[in-house]
Design a protein around this motif. Sequence first.
Motif, PDB file in Angstrom:
ATOM      1  N   GLY A   1       0.800  -1.217   0.000  1.00 29.90           N
ATOM      2  CA  GLY A   1       0.000   0.000   0.000  1.00 29.90           C
ATOM      3  C   GLY A   1       0.832   1.266   0.000  1.00 29.90           C
ATOM      4  N   CYS A   2       2.142   1.104   0.096  1.00 29.42           N
ATOM      5  CA  CYS A   2       3.026   2.277   0.078  1.00 29.42           C
ATOM      6  C   CYS A   2       3.371   2.591  -1.375  1.00 29.42           C
ATOM      7  N   GLN A   3       3.288   3.848  -1.741  1.00 30.55           N
ATOM      8  CA  GLN A   3       3.533   4.285  -3.107  1.00 30.55           C
ATOM      9  C   GLN A   3       4.986   4.027  -3.530  1.00 30.55           C
ATOM     10  N   SER A   4       5.915   4.183  -2.625  1.00 34.63           N
ATOM     11  CA  SER A   4       7.318   3.901  -2.913  1.00 34.63           C
ATOM     12  C   SER A   4       7.658   2.527  -2.344  1.00 34.63           C
ATOM     13  N   GLU A   5       8.811   2.034  -2.678  1.00 33.18           N
ATOM     14  CA  GLU A   5       9.247   0.768  -2.091  1.00 33.18           C
ATOM     15  C   GLU A   5       9.661   1.021  -0.650  1.00 33.18           C
ATOM     16  N   ALA A   6       9.136   0.208   0.257  1.00 35.43           N
ATOM     17  CA  ALA A   6       9.449   0.370   1.678  1.00 35.43           C
ATOM     18  C   ALA A   6       9.387  -0.983   2.363  1.00 35.43           C
ATOM     19  N   TRP A   7      10.282  -1.163   3.335  1.00 34.59           N
ATOM     20  CA  TRP A   7      10.349  -2.403   4.098  1.00 34.59           C
ATOM     21  C   TRP A   7      10.435  -2.062   5.574  1.00 34.59           C
ATOM     22  N   LEU A   8       9.871  -2.933   6.386  1.00 37.17           N
ATOM     23  CA  LEU A   8       9.897  -2.760   7.831  1.00 37.17           C
ATOM     24  C   LEU A   8      10.136  -4.124   8.457  1.00 37.17           C
ATOM     25  N   TYR A   9      11.191  -4.222   9.248  1.00 37.76           N
ATOM     26  CA  TYR A   9      11.504  -5.461   9.954  1.00 37.76           C
ATOM     27  C   TYR A   9      11.261  -5.210  11.439  1.00 37.76           C
ATOM     28  N   ILE A  10      10.442  -6.073  12.031  1.00 44.25           N
ATOM     29  CA  ILE A  10      10.078  -5.926  13.440  1.00 44.25           C
ATOM     30  C   ILE A  10      10.347  -7.243  14.142  1.00 44.25           C
ATOM     31  N   GLU A  11      10.992  -7.172  15.283  1.00 42.61           N
ATOM     32  CA  GLU A  11      11.179  -8.369  16.094  1.00 42.61           C
ATOM     33  C   GLU A  11      10.967  -7.999  17.561  1.00 42.61           C
ATOM     34  N   SER A  12      10.584  -9.022  18.323  1.00 42.23           N
ATOM     35  CA  SER A  12      10.378  -8.837  19.749  1.00 42.23           C
ATOM     36  C   SER A  12      11.314  -9.791  20.484  1.00 42.23           C
ATOM     37  N   VAL A  13      12.087  -9.247  21.392  1.00 40.85           N
ATOM     38  CA  VAL A  13      13.019 -10.035  22.193  1.00 40.85           C
ATOM     39  C   VAL A  13      12.675  -9.786  23.657  1.00 40.85           C
ATOM     40  N   ASN A  14      12.194 -10.826  24.316  1.00 39.09           N
ATOM     41  CA  ASN A  14      11.807 -10.730  25.725  1.00 39.09           C
ATOM     42  C   ASN A  14      10.844  -9.574  25.994  1.00 39.09           C
ATOM     43  N   GLY A  15       9.895  -9.380  25.078  1.00 38.47           N
ATOM     44  CA  GLY A  15       8.881  -8.352  25.264  1.00 38.47           C
ATOM     45  C   GLY A  15       9.281  -6.964  24.816  1.00 38.47           C
ATOM     46  N   THR A  16      10.518  -6.789  24.341  1.00 36.46           N
ATOM     47  CA  THR A  16      10.970  -5.500  23.843  1.00 36.46           C
ATOM     48  C   THR A  16      11.013  -5.546  22.324  1.00 36.46           C
TER      49      THR A  16
END
Length: 131
Positions: A48-63
């Motif tokens: 849905g983003c007009q430009s190329e975009a990436w997002l990496y999300i991780e959770s480590v011990n609740g953070t």
Amino acid sequence: MNAKIESLIQPILALNTWEERYRYFIDLGKTGLDFPSSLKTNENVIKGCQSEAWLYIESVNGTVYISGYSTSIFVNGFIRLLINIYSGENNIDIKNNSYPFLALIGMQEMVTPMRGNGLLAIHNKIKRFHE
């Protein structure tokens, strides 16, 4: 968390025009360009983003730890703001946060509806990660 958000958006709120705010995001977008190619995957792409975009999300011990990148300098600046707000925070705090900072900074006034949808998709990806 709201105090952190307020401190991060205060410089934006101090700018008088949407043009100055737009320039702020462009300047912010010139930082943090070290997103690894290995993370530019279909799983991390922002749909849905007009430009190329990436997002990496991780959770480590609740953070939560977030990294991201866009080929658009403006969008990259928006991603930098969200990283500054959410990365290093607790999963529960992020999930429960409803502070209206996007409305406060006038994000919808700075961009076209199409680009606004992309920015909202980036924000929603972070929020949905915690569901």
